[in-house]
Design a protein around this motif. Structure first.
Motif, short mmCIF file in Angstrom:
data_model
loop_
_atom_site.label_atom_id
_atom_site.label_comp_id
_atom_site.label_asym_id
_atom_site.label_seq_id
_atom_site.Cartn_x
_atom_site.Cartn_y
_atom_site.Cartn_z
N ASP A 1 0.85 -1.20 0.00
CA ASP A 1 0.00 0.00 0.00
C ASP A 1 0.89 1.25 0.00
O ASP A 1 0.66 2.19 -0.77
CB ASP A 1 -0.90 -0.04 1.24
CG ASP A 1 -2.11 0.88 1.14
OD1 ASP A 1 -2.47 1.27 0.02
OD2 ASP A 1 -2.69 1.18 2.20
N HIS B 1 0.95 3.99 -2.94
CA HIS B 1 0.67 5.41 -2.65
C HIS B 1 1.78 6.28 -3.24
O HIS B 1 1.53 7.29 -3.89
CB HIS B 1 0.60 5.66 -1.14
CG HIS B 1 -0.60 5.05 -0.50
ND1 HIS B 1 -0.66 4.75 0.83
CD2 HIS B 1 -1.80 4.67 -1.02
CE1 HIS B 1 -1.84 4.23 1.11
NE2 HIS B 1 -2.54 4.16 -0.01
N HIS C 1 -5.32 1.74 -7.39
CA HIS C 1 -6.32 1.89 -6.33
C HIS C 1 -7.74 1.75 -6.90
O HIS C 1 -8.61 1.18 -6.24
CB HIS C 1 -6.14 3.21 -5.58
CG HIS C 1 -5.23 3.09 -4.38
ND1 HIS C 1 -3.86 3.02 -4.50
CD2 HIS C 1 -5.50 2.95 -3.05
CE1 HIS C 1 -3.32 2.86 -3.29
NE2 HIS C 1 -4.29 2.83 -2.39
N HIS D 1 -6.39 -4.59 1.70
CA HIS D 1 -6.29 -3.43 0.82
C HIS D 1 -4.98 -3.39 0.00
O HIS D 1 -5.01 -3.29 -1.23
CB HIS D 1 -6.45 -2.16 1.66
CG HIS D 1 -6.22 -0.91 0.90
ND1 HIS D 1 -7.11 -0.42 -0.02
CD2 HIS D 1 -5.17 -0.04 0.90
CE1 HIS D 1 -6.62 0.69 -0.56
NE2 HIS D 1 -5.45 0.94 0.00
FE FE2 Z 1 -4.10 2.59 -0.25
#
Ligand code: FE2
Ligand code: NAD
Length: 426
Positions: free
Chosen positions: A204, A208, A290, A317
């Motif tokens: 993640d 990002h 995403h 996620h």
């Molecule tokens: Fe994220």
């Protein structure tokens, strides 16, 4: 006319080992009273580590009154947010909220804070077209966000993410009032993350940083009036700086943190990387991986990853996000080859072997990293096949807010190609 202005905002930040021992003082300052009533929000897995109780005890020692809600749902839903909100309405009033946990606990605290301070119900505030996209009129209670995972950056961002169960769709609430007042990042709290949680959350961070770094530049959007500006304004010089540094930190620590969770130096670097990436993407935005992650997580059938609660199927996620990242960055390469190559270089990738082979450098580096930290080999291992591609494309197309930040125009055919190329990475 195109945009000439970008904005940058961030919460107060306290970083370092032992920082979570000072939260009582921080809350007294933010709430403006020594005997403030505090709601502490966490989830059962984090509660079992003892960290939330230590934070609560530190607050009580300073004279604060603490009520704990320890039932936040891992990957929250509209039902789980409603449960937390009902609890808080019954147990209130409160002067401040402290969230101790990963994105799931912090996002739950944001939703609770919103509904304790503003009228109406949850769905009024959820992003359109799923909800009413109402803007909160009143300021929220001070929120101190204390991450225990190294991933989401939710302690810095203006959003909270939820799964709307009846519609099988993940969406969010997004408004600058949701940004925590203070982020307290204490690497000691992250040491107990299971290996797969570290691996998924690390992905993640990676996405990002990569997505905000390659996002459409803020100067390529139409000019906006001040009241029209959204927190996610596209890549900009300030967000770029955070993203580059996050990639460097991650490259130096990610594999070690997964392999040896007791390596304090690697844990501290990962905590810094998560914070840096959050401070960047929280202003620039994220895009294709995403957008694709929402249907991958939302339509799961029976995948149950190690290290996560086993009572229901889920794709965490970060794992959902990174699955399509190699194909997504092949798709966006043409928009900014130099940025894609620079990112690969920061991650330690070897330069392209043949002229014209640059497009594959970052995707190859990502697949190698995914394999090294023990992630599934592709969407097929998560239970998806060729027959699911149309459904996944339809779900990703609903994330227009994210796709608008992509550096290339993304069509349904492009997304189908991305999902197909992500079925098996090795
Ligand atoms: Fe994220
Ligand atoms: N608001 C945002 O800006 C933002 C950004 C990205 C993702 N998200 C959302 O955040 C959620 C995911 O959050 P996450 O990836 O941080 O994980 P998480 O909060 O879902 O936690 C994952 C698992 O790890 C456990 N855990 C957490 N910290 C631990 C620790 N220190 N020791 C032992 N176990 C620990 C939890 O109990 C849980 O079982 C998703 O719902 C995602 O959509 C939000």
């Amino acid at each position: 006319m195109t945009e000439t202005v970008f904005t940058y905002a961030a919460p107060g930040l306290k970083f370092g080992r032992g920082a979570s021992g000072e939260i009582g003082w921080d809350v007294q300052r933010l709430a403006g009273r020594p005997d403030a009533r505090v709601l502490l929000v966490t989830d059962p897995g984090v509660a079992a580590t003892g960290h939330p109780e230590r934070v609560a005890a530190g607050c009580r020692d300073r004279g604060l009154d603490v009520v704990t809600y320890d039932a936040a749902h891992v990957e929250p839903t509209d039902a789980s947010f409603a449960h937390a909100i009902d609890f808080a309405r019954d147990a209130g009033p409160f002067d401040a909220i402290v969230a101790v946990g990963g994105g799931s606990a912090i996002d739950t605290a944001k939703a609770v804070d919103l509904l304790l301070t503003n009228p109406g119900e949850l769905m009024d505030y959820v992003n359109a077209p799923v909800g009413g996209a109402r803007a909160p009129e009143h300021p929220l209670l001070p929120l101190v966000a204390v991450p225990t995972t190294t991933g989401t950056g939710s302690e810095s961002t203006t959003i909270c993410v939820l799964d709307v169960l009846a519609l099988k769709v993940k969406t969010g609430i997004s408004h600058e009032r949701l940004r925590p007042t203070l982020a307290v990042v204490d690497p000691d709290l992250t040491m107990s993350q299971p290996a797969m949680v570290t691996a998924s959350c690390g992905m993640d961070i990676l996405c990002h940083a990569l997505e905000s770094w390659t996002a459409r530049p803020y100067t390529s959007f139409d000019a906006k009036l001040p009241e029209q500006r959204v927190p996610y304004c596209g890549s900009n010089p300030i967000a770029d700086m955070w993203a580059e540094k996050a990639l460097t930190l991650l490259a130096g620590a990610f594999r070690t943190a997964v392999r040896d969770g007791s390596d304090a130096a690697a844990r501290e670097q990962m905590a810094l990387a998560a914070t840096f990436a959050g401070l960047g993407f929280g202003n620039a935005g994220v895009h294709v991986p995403h957008a694709c992650a929402y249907p991958i997580a939302g339509r799961v059938r029976d995948y149950r990853p190690a290290g996560y609660p086993q009572d229901e199927a889920m794709v965490p996620h970060g794992m959902a996000v990174v699955m399509t990242a190699p194909a997504a960055f092949a798709l966006t390469f043409a928009a900014s080859p130099e940025r894609h190559l620079r990112a690969a270089e920061l991650l330690g990738a070897a330069p392209a072997e043949a002229p014209g082979a640059g497009r594959d450098v970052l995707p190859t580096a990502l697949r190698t990293l995914m394999r090294d930290v023990g992630l599934p080999s592709g969407l097929a291992e998560l239970g998806y096949g060729e027959g699911d591609v149309d459904d996944l494309v339809e779900g990703a197309l609903k994330q227009q807010r994210l796709l608008a930040t992509a550096p290339v125009d993304v069509t349904a055919d492009d997304l189908a190609g991305v999902f197909r190329a992500s079925l098996e990475h090795w």
